[in-house]
Enzyme design. Structure first.
Site, mmCIF file in Angstrom:
data_model
loop_
_atom_site.group_PDB
_atom_site.id
_atom_site.type_symbol
_atom_site.label_atom_id
_atom_site.label_comp_id
_atom_site.label_asym_id
_atom_site.label_seq_id
_atom_site.Cartn_x
_atom_site.Cartn_y
_atom_site.Cartn_z
ATOM 1 N N GLN A 59 6.594 38.111 -12.104
ATOM 2 C CA GLN A 59 7.757 37.974 -12.957
ATOM 3 C C GLN A 59 8.427 39.302 -13.272
ATOM 4 O OE1 GLN A 59 5.473 35.145 -15.723
ATOM 5 N NE2 GLN A 59 7.582 34.509 -16.010
ATOM 6 N N GLU A 78 -3.437 29.703 -17.116
ATOM 7 C CA GLU A 78 -2.929 28.340 -17.172
ATOM 8 C C GLU A 78 -3.182 27.524 -15.901
ATOM 9 O OE1 GLU A 78 0.724 29.552 -20.205
ATOM 10 O OE2 GLU A 78 1.196 28.746 -18.231
ATOM 11 N N GLU A 128 -0.815 33.809 -25.278
ATOM 12 C CA GLU A 128 0.606 33.882 -24.970
ATOM 13 C C GLU A 128 1.323 32.963 -25.923
ATOM 14 O OE1 GLU A 128 0.871 33.883 -20.136
ATOM 15 O OE2 GLU A 128 2.358 32.735 -21.232
#
Length: 543
Positions: A82, A229, A445
């Site tokens: 990212q 995740e 997060e």
């Protein structure tokens, strides 16, 4: 555990299995039209102008008398694909996200992570900005294919050295690194070779990669996550296997089978990597390792038996499938067995259970948002009995409205409809985790997008009061959880360090606590960053 020199030598002597014909690095990148940034060398940081460190007006007051413990962990987070850019530079191989961005129509505006925020070359500036704001922890991920371009075999020493240098620079500047080994950017070479995490071979390849990173960084990094995740990643695997590379077998007859195999292999890869980690670093010391969970906090829409059952089933599939084997008993939830027991769902062997149970030092939750849940039309029983039902196997419907026809929370971006400001669900989610698992909890997060933020001027985007209100609401709940409910919440990490590539929606969504001008790569602190700094300065005891 063998020394790093042995591991490097052994792997350097190996050829990438099945890829001897790809010795030419360029063949890995065939068909990718990769963009490069104007800056392609690590930049020494310039001093941050004092004008950038002036806080904005109208900050929320801190009037709550409660405190957080002196060892409370707070920081900011990012992930490699990212923000790093430098997609093809210095020997990095392509990941599945390079493929999704370059060879499919799945990414909004055909955006890519080729350049992103150019953090690979600007990491020193980014570190100085964190230092100037007093951030004690920075959580980031490693690009697997930057270290191992083929996913296995020869190490790219330039890529490995980059992460050693970045960790050293963080530590020199008083910032503790938190490292995630895998944040979704699976090496495309392994995806091509055997379909990625739907194949058992992915387990040992991940463990080999993890061992390299433990050896390279273990003397310096004490906080680790294996996976980010897996709930979301395994859902992506369905997309990647079915859509992104149609010529690659799915290793499963249905999307659900792909998901099922991915989840199983996640558990084995995580547990075996943790075994390696603990053999090297031991337990009950400063070193910790876990993985990051992502699921919505839910409650029944009504007190009906069907809505309560729907909430239980949602958590069984979204949470329990990934957590119960590790934190409870080495077993998948009963609802998962009922759905997939006759479809090839594997039991863990007794030996595997010994590895998996207690293979996380705390519960890491990316607790962004929550929703009410109701039973599907026609009822739970009819859904469970019908595998073609659109809500099968969860047989739960997430809804946006609560009592009085109120929305569950303030709206975020149109491209993140799952995300609303729901502090009450956040508190309930943490309580549910604590009651079920009785372990330390880290909010690894959390953050929010803002409606149409990408269309605002820099000056208006920096004044992100909606994001401040989001953090203000969630952090008030953290204070209550720690002080009033005695829940061991040990940390809170903000997503994200700055605006970046937001997966399938590209650059149309901004989550950053810093604004990024993608044309100039200039960063600007937002109001939310000052809020977070001031909150933790105020509430952490003896800060």
């Amino acid at each position: 555990m063998k020394p790093l020199s042995y591991v490097l030598g052994l792997l350097a002597s190996q050829q990438p299995v099945g890829y001897q014909n790809l010795s030419d690095f360029e063949k890995l990148w065939s068909g990718y039209d990769v963009k490069t940034a104007p800056v392609t060398k690590v930049v020494e940081p310039a001093p941050i102008p004092t004008s950038q460190l002036i806080p904005p007006p109208n900050m929320p007051p801190f009037e709550n008398p409660l405190t957080l413990p002196s060892d409370f962990v707070w920081g900011v987070a990012s992930s490699a694909y990212q923000i790093e850019g430098a997609a093809k530079d210095e020997g990095r191989g392509p990941s599945i996200w390079d493929t999704l961005a370059h060879k499919t129509d799945l990414i909004k505006n055909h955006d890519t992570g080729d350049v992103a925020c150019n953090h690979y070359y600007l990491y020193k500036e980014d570190t100085q900005r964190l230092k100037a704001m007093g951030v004690p922890y920075y959580s980031f991920s490693i690009s697997w294919s930057r270290v191992l371009p083929y996913g296995k075999g020869k190490i790219n020493k330039a890529g490995l050295q980059h992460y050693i240098d970045e960790v050293d620079y963080l530590l020199e500047n008083g910032i503790e690194p938190i490292v995630t080994l895998f944040h979704w950017d699976y090496p495309q070479a392994l995806q091509d070779l055997y379909g990625g995490f739907v194949d058992e071979r992915a387990v040992n390849d991940f463990v080999d990669y993890a061992e390299i990173m433990f050896e390279a960084l273990g003397s310096k990094v004490k906080k680790w996550y294996t996976f980010n995740e897996p709930q979301v990643f395994c859902m992506h695997m369905k997309v990647v296997s079915k859509t992104a590379r149609k010529e690659i077998p799915m290793f499963g007859n249905t999307p659900d089978e792909v998901y099922m195999k991915c989840v199983h292999n996640f558990h084995l890869a995580h547990a075996k990597a943790v075994e390696v980690f603990r053999e090297k670093f031991g337990r009950d010391n400063d070193y910790t390792i876990s993985y990051k969970n992502a699921f919505a906090s839910v409650r029944p829409l009504t007190e009906s038996a069907e809505d309560r059952q729907a909430a239980e089933r949602y958590l069984a599939f979204a949470q329990g499938w990934f957590t119960d084997p590790i934190y409870l008993n080495g077993e998948y939830p009963e609802a998962v067995w009922e759905a997939f027991g006759d479809k090839g769902l594997r039991e863990f062997t007794e030996e595997e259970k010994k590895l998996i149970i207690d293979s996380a030092d705390h519960f890491a939750w990316d607790g962004y948002s929550g929703q009410p849940v109701k039973a599907p039309d026609g009822g739970i029983a009819a859904c469970i009995a019908n595998e073609k039902h659109p809500r099968w196997p969860e047989c739960a419907v997430l809804v946006d409205q609560v009592e009085g026809d109120w929305m569950r929370g303030a709206k975020s971006s149109d491209d993140t409809p799952w995300l609303r400001n729901t502090p009450q669900f956040f508190r309930e989610g943490v309580m549910q985790i604590w009651k079920k698992f009785k372990t330390d909890i880290v909010i690894a997060e959390v953050g929010t997008s803002i409606y149409n933020e990408q269309k605002l001027s820099i000056a208006d985007a920096r004044y992100d009061s909606d994001r401040v209100e989001y953090y203000h609401a969630y952090l008030r709940e953290v204070l209550k959880l720690v002080n009033e409910y005695n829940v061991p919440v040990k940390g809170f990490v903000a997503w994200s360090i700055y605006d970046n590539f937001e997966w399938f929606v590209g650059y149309d969504v901004r989550f950053g606590i810093q604004y990024v001008d993608y044309e100039t790569q200039k960063r600007y602190f937002k109001k939310s960053f000052f809020y977070l700094r001031d909150f933790f300065n105020h509430y952490i005891a003896n800060y």
